[in-house]
Design a protein around this motif. Structure first.
Motif, PDB file in Angstrom:
ATOM      1  N   THR A 290       0.826  -1.208   0.000  1.00  0.00           N
ATOM      2  CA  THR A 290       0.000   0.000   0.000  1.00  0.00           C
ATOM      3  C   THR A 290       0.862   1.260   0.000  1.00  0.00           C
ATOM      4  OG1 THR A 290      -1.715  -1.192   1.234  1.00  0.00           O
ATOM      5  CG2 THR A 290      -1.849   1.209   1.212  1.00  0.00           C
ATOM      6  N   VAL A 291       1.862   1.281   0.905  1.00  0.00           N
ATOM      7  CA  VAL A 291       2.769   2.439   0.967  1.00  0.00           C
ATOM      8  C   VAL A 291       3.531   2.585  -0.347  1.00  0.00           C
ATOM      9  CG1 VAL A 291       4.799   3.409   2.122  1.00  0.00           C
ATOM     10  CG2 VAL A 291       2.981   2.323   3.466  1.00  0.00           C
ATOM     11  N   LEU A 292       3.928   1.468  -0.919  1.00  0.00           N
ATOM     12  CA  LEU A 292       4.683   1.495  -2.180  1.00  0.00           C
ATOM     13  C   LEU A 292       3.861   2.118  -3.300  1.00  0.00           C
ATOM     14  CD1 LEU A 292       7.332   0.671  -3.542  1.00  0.00           C
ATOM     15  CD2 LEU A 292       6.299  -1.549  -4.041  1.00  0.00           C
ATOM     16  N   MET A 293       2.566   1.799  -3.361  1.00  0.00           N
ATOM     17  CA  MET A 293       1.706   2.395  -4.379  1.00  0.00           C
ATOM     18  C   MET A 293       1.615   3.900  -4.203  1.00  0.00           C
ATOM     19  SD  MET A 293       0.595   0.224  -6.613  1.00  0.00           S
ATOM     20  CE  MET A 293      -0.851   0.959  -7.360  1.00  0.00           C
ATOM     21  N   VAL A 294       1.521   4.364  -2.958  1.00  0.00           N
ATOM     22  CA  VAL A 294       1.463   5.803  -2.687  1.00  0.00           C
ATOM     23  C   VAL A 294       2.739   6.492  -3.181  1.00  0.00           C
ATOM     24  CG1 VAL A 294       1.390   7.562  -0.885  1.00  0.00           C
ATOM     25  CG2 VAL A 294      -0.096   5.563  -0.714  1.00  0.00           C
ATOM     26  N   LEU A 295       3.898   5.926  -2.815  1.00  0.00           N
ATOM     27  CA  LEU A 295       5.169   6.547  -3.161  1.00  0.00           C
ATOM     28  C   LEU A 295       5.426   6.519  -4.670  1.00  0.00           C
ATOM     29  CD1 LEU A 295       7.406   5.131  -0.274  1.00  0.00           C
ATOM     30  CD2 LEU A 295       6.254   7.357  -0.402  1.00  0.00           C
TER      31      LEU A 295
END
Length: 536
Positions: A290-295
């Protein structure tokens, strides 16, 4: 030994495999094709408008903040509504929400094309984003329920490839439409595509509802999450537009957003059927995905925003030529997406995701070197490297998030995956646009003085410098000489390039952080088990 908590997909245990489809309705590959048409339309609209932005800005006399909100209004509406939309699909059926989303998206697109003011355009873009939110998680929910476990990874890989190719292909298609038809055609094209997707959906899609689907809605959670996201993006955009980063108003909105996110998290632990079951995030790979998609979206969508103004303003390219210069980005994403899917299926997502973000970071730092004299070959190399890096992340992070969620939360997982991407895109556009704008504001007067221009700096030209374009009527201004016009043009370009370089530096740092996050990902255990339990 590490303890594990098991979440079953039904009271009786793992959900059964989908029954083989007879005829058109519910056929897995036809279902994939039907949802891909609708998803393509939404993903395309995330970037197709980028090429149209300079023309819209001139035609409707919009400010930098207005132009940012053409993108941010759409992405923010998507981000705010996606998880709620996923809940709606889980509760009332993904087929129904998908079809409503398609019809509403096409209608909102037509309304945008008929708008004659920037205010109306932004308002309808928000509406367009809300309808887009209905169909995106529904598409993943339909795939999850339709495909047998051994083919689900391949289906999600193809789905991710469609999103990646559509996202990357937006600037090229947008350039052709803007230059040869009008900026309105960028939106009108969604009408026939929407009609086709709706017709296919009515014939092919089969309704699927999980046995443990939620029966109520977390209204308080929806309000808190929506307010938190809106407050965060509003504070960042206004900081770059007029308030400044030292303003109390700026930090009031950002601080308010942090407080609202905290309240949301507390509330979700109290409510019986939360909007986002926080227990999902005990899974480190799901949280990392999830964090990776945001970044990733922060760097990509935020970086694409100044690139289009660089191509049109600094390099003086028309919409078609601007789109063609981004062709290496598009082509590399289309070529590398299925390759990334195959590598992820065989070896798992971690190595491709880490490699993808390394390439993305390198491309972002490389684009800080773009100048007025940069050759097409050098630009193409950086754009191609960016496309090579983005494809594994779009495909792999989707599998990590959706593959770790139980069937009754497939809509929530789909909404979470897409919400992460849209939040990242909205924040990237807002933050990097604000960074560029702030840099231009801080350097314009100094650059003007250093150029030896004998008249005081013109505030109107400072605003123009945010777009990198020299006004066509500059040489007709009273008392203007060719030498003076050349100096002013150089100040505008140099100031814009300085701001763009800083924006790309920030995007590169974000991509480096994403490399570290990608090391925490791994294949979803329940996807491997074919729809069994999720071990957290």
């Amino acid at each position: 030994m590490t303890s594990q908590t098991t979440i079953d997909k039904s009271p009786q245990g793992p959900a059964p495999e989908p029954a083989p489809a007879k005829g058109l309705r519910g056929h897995p590959w036809l279902t994939l094709f039907a949802v891909a048409v609708g998803v393509m339309m939404v993903a395309l609209d995330g970037t197709i408008v980028a090429i149209a932005n300079p023309v819209i800005q001139r035609d409707l006399e919009a400010s930098m903040a207005d132009v940012q909100w053409i993108t941010n209004g759409y992405l923010l509406a998507l981000a705010v509504a996606l998880i709620t939309a996923g809940k709606l699909g889980d509760r009332f059926g993904h087929r129904q929400t998908f079809l409503i989303g398609i019809a509403g998206f096409a209608a909102a697109s037509a309304a945008i094309g008929m708008s004659d003011s920037i205010t109306l355009l932004i308002a309808f873009r928000v509406l367009q984003g809300l309808f887009g939110a209905l169909l995106m998680p529904a598409a993943l929910g339909l795939l999850r329920a339709t495909f047998p476990a051994e083919k689900l990874n391949m289906a999600i890989g193809i789905w991710g490839m469609v999103i990646g190719a559509s996202t990357a292909g937006g600037p090229i298609l947008g350039g052709v439409l803007v230059e040869h038809v009008s900026w309105q055609s960028v939106f009108f094209i969604n009408v026939p595509v929407g009609v086709l997707a709706l017709a296919m959906g009515l014939v092919i899609l089969k309704d699927h509802r999980a046995r443990n689907a939620p029966r109520s809605f977390d209204i308080v959670g929806i309000v808190l999450l929506s307010a938190a996201m809106a407050s965060l993006v509003w504070g960042i955009v206004k900081a770059g537009e007029s308030w400044g980063w030292g303003s109390g108003s700026t930090w009031g909105f950002i601080g308010g957003a942090v407080a609202l996110f905290a309240l949301f998290a507390v509330w979700e632990t109290k409510v019986k059927e939360p909007l986002i079951p926080l227990g999902m995030f005990r899974s480190v790979p799901l949280s990392a995905g999830t964090v990776l998609m945001v970044l990733m979206a922060f760097a990509f969508m935020g970086g694409l925003f100044p690139v289009t103004f660089y191509l049109s303003g600094v390099m003086g390219l028309g919409p078609v030529d601007s789109g063609l210069h981004l062709l290496p980005l598009t082509a590399m994403m289309i070529v590398s997406s299925p390759l990334a899917g195959a590598l992820i299926t065989k070896y798992g997502p971690r190595v491709p995701l880490v490699g993808g973000m390394v390439c993305t970071a390198a491309a972002m730092f490389g684009m800080t070197t773009l100048t007025t004299g940069t050759s097409t070959l050098v630009m193409s190399l950086w754009f191609a490297l960016l496309g090579l890096g983005l494809a594994p992340v779009m495909v792999g992070a989707t599998e990590v998030i959706v593959g770790n969620a139980p069937l009754e939360l497939s809509g929530v997982a789909g909404g979470l995956q897409q919400a992460a991407m849209q939040v990242g895109g909205a924040l990237g556009t807002a933050v990097l646009g604000a960074v560029l704008s702030s840099k231009v504001t801080s350097e314009f007067a100094g650059n003007w003085k250093d150029a030896g221009i004998p008249v005081p700096p013109d505030p109107r030209l400072e605003q123009v410098a945010e777009f990198g374009a020299v006004p066509a009527e500059l040489d007709k201004a009273p008392g203007m000489t060719p030498d003076l016009a050349s100096k002013i043009g150089a100040v505008i370009h140099d100031t814009f390039l300085s701001g763009m370089g800083l924006a790309f530096t920030v995007a590169g740092v974000v991509a480096v952080v994403a490399v570290l996050v990608a090391t925490l990902t791994k294949r979803g255990e329940n996807a491997e088990a074919g729809g069994g339990a999720v071990h957290i």
